[in-house]
Every structure is written in structure tokens, then in C-alpha cells.
Write an enzyme that holds these catalytic residues in place. Structure first.
Site, short mmCIF file in Angstrom:
data_model
loop_
_atom_site.label_atom_id
_atom_site.label_comp_id
_atom_site.label_asym_id
_atom_site.label_seq_id
_atom_site.Cartn_x
_atom_site.Cartn_y
_atom_site.Cartn_z
CG ASP A 145 -1.96 -1.06 1.20
OD1 ASP A 145 -2.45 -1.39 0.11
OD2 ASP A 145 -2.30 -1.58 2.28
CG ASP A 179 -6.75 -1.56 -1.39
OD1 ASP A 179 -7.03 -2.76 -1.57
OD2 ASP A 179 -5.81 -1.18 -0.68
#
Length: 212
Positions: A145, A179
Site C-alpha cells: 500500500d 483497493d
């Protein structure tokens, strides 16, 4: 309807390529925990997680990875089945393609990253295909991420029970392009196309009734 299938395939391929390119670049150019401020409200912050979207962690890592693989396989099958149905709007397919691409993007991390990357201590950055091998077995890699948007923050007034004096930051989660694709796809799906969330057979029958 073949062109709609091609559109869905292109969306999945583009999201996957962009997602993986950014993750590999972050992994090989940032050390774990490195935070670069692009704007006051936008940072590139390299973290990894074992769980689901936005850094959440739920249950067994192996079971989560296997569940993702099954879910993506089902979504691909579902898209192929409904592409030919004229009553299914293209927007619905686009949403499904975004969700599928996002889920597949995070699967790549889980399946391959533990094998193809090492995991050195900061401030060293990871090496792609290290001679000494990766940091985890197949299916046990961690999701990369990097997108962080601390849009604003404030201190809760002291008179508010339990929260008084505490800091509130919006938006706190760190996430990736996969995401984002999942979230956008689900949001638009629920907002505009929730009535189409049915089995291929039910959609086909609905189309036949409408045609009559």
C-alpha cells in the site's frame, strides 16, 4: 456483445498493469515506512499488510488468499456469462471489471511477492528476484500500500465523552490502486446498478420477460 467483453478485459488489464507497476516501483524504491509528501494532503507512504483492503486484517492469511482466488475466478466467470445479455448495461460490466481487477491485483501480491522480493530492514529497499530468495512462501506475500490522503485533522472538544481531547484525522487508511478500483466499482454498483446483482440465469430470464 463481444465488444463489451473486450472492454471489460481491457479495464481489468489496464488496472492490473498500473497497480502492479506502481507497487513494484514503490517496493524497489522506498524502504518500508518511508513517507514522501507530494502535497500537504497527499503522501506516498510505503506500508504492507496481511489483510484486506485499506490495511484491514481478517482471519488466516492463507485462507484469505485462497478466498480471493475463488472470488476472482467467480467474477471472471460471471462477467463472461453476462456480457452477451443485451439487458445488462455496460456500466454494470465496468463496475464488475473494476472490482475483479482490484481483487486480482491484491492476489498478485499475496501469491508472488513473498517469493520474488526480499524484505530488508529500513533504510534498504527490496530487491526484485533476490539471489538469496524471497521473504515468504507462495500465497503468503504481503500486500503493498502507498496512497495516503490526510485531508484534514482536528482535536475533539474536551466536553465530548470518550473522544474529548483526542485527535481526528481524515482520511487515515493507506491503500493502493487495486483497493481504489474495488471501492469505486462497489460504490457505483450499489448506487446505480444494484438491481442487476443477480445470477446470469435470472438476468437472462428477466431479459426474456422484458422482450415479450
Amino acid at each position: 456483445m463481444r465488444s463489451r467483453g473486450f472492454l471489460a478485459a481491457c479495464i481489468i488489464a489496464i488496472v492490473l498493469i498500473l497497480d502492479q507497476a506502481l507497487k513494484i516501483w514503490i517496493k524497489t524504491h522506498f524502504y518500508l515506512g518511508e513517507d514522501i509528501e507530494i502535497l500537504s494532503w497527499f503522501h506516498l507512504l510505503f506500508i504492507e499488510n496481511n489483510g484486506m483492503a485499506f490495511g484491514m486484517t481478517i482471519g488466516s492469511k492463507l485462507l484469505l488468499t485462497l478466498f480471493r482466488i475463488v472470488a476472482v475466478s467467480f467474477l471472471v466467470w460471471y462477467i463472461v456469462r453476462i456480457c452477451r445479455l443485451r439487458t445488462v448495461p455496460t456500466g454494470y460490466l465496468v463496475c464488475l471489471a473494476l472490482i475483479t481487477a482490484g481483487a486480482a491485483g491484491n492476489i498478485f501480491d499475496c501469491v508472488f511477492y513473498g517469493v520474488i522480493f526480499n524484505n530488508p530492514m529500513p533504510p534498504q529497499t527490496a530487491t526484485l528476484f533476490p539471489v538469496a530468495g524471497g521473504y515468504a512462501p507462495w500465497l503468503m506475500g504481503r500486500v503493498v500500500d502507498m496512497l495516503y490522503f490526510p485531508l484534514f485533522s482536528f482535536t475533539w472538544p474536551e466536553w465530548i465523552p470518550w473522544l474529548g481531547g483526542g485527535e481526528f484525522l481524515f482520511f487515515n487508511p493507506v491503500f493502493n490502486l487495486a483497493d481504489a478500483a474495488i471501492s469505486v466499482g462497489i460504490f457505483i454498483l450499489i448506487l446505480f446498478y444494484h438491481n442487476y446483482i443477480q445470477s446470469p440465469k435470472a438476468l437472462e430470464q428477466h431479459g426474456s420477460i422484458t422482450a415479450e
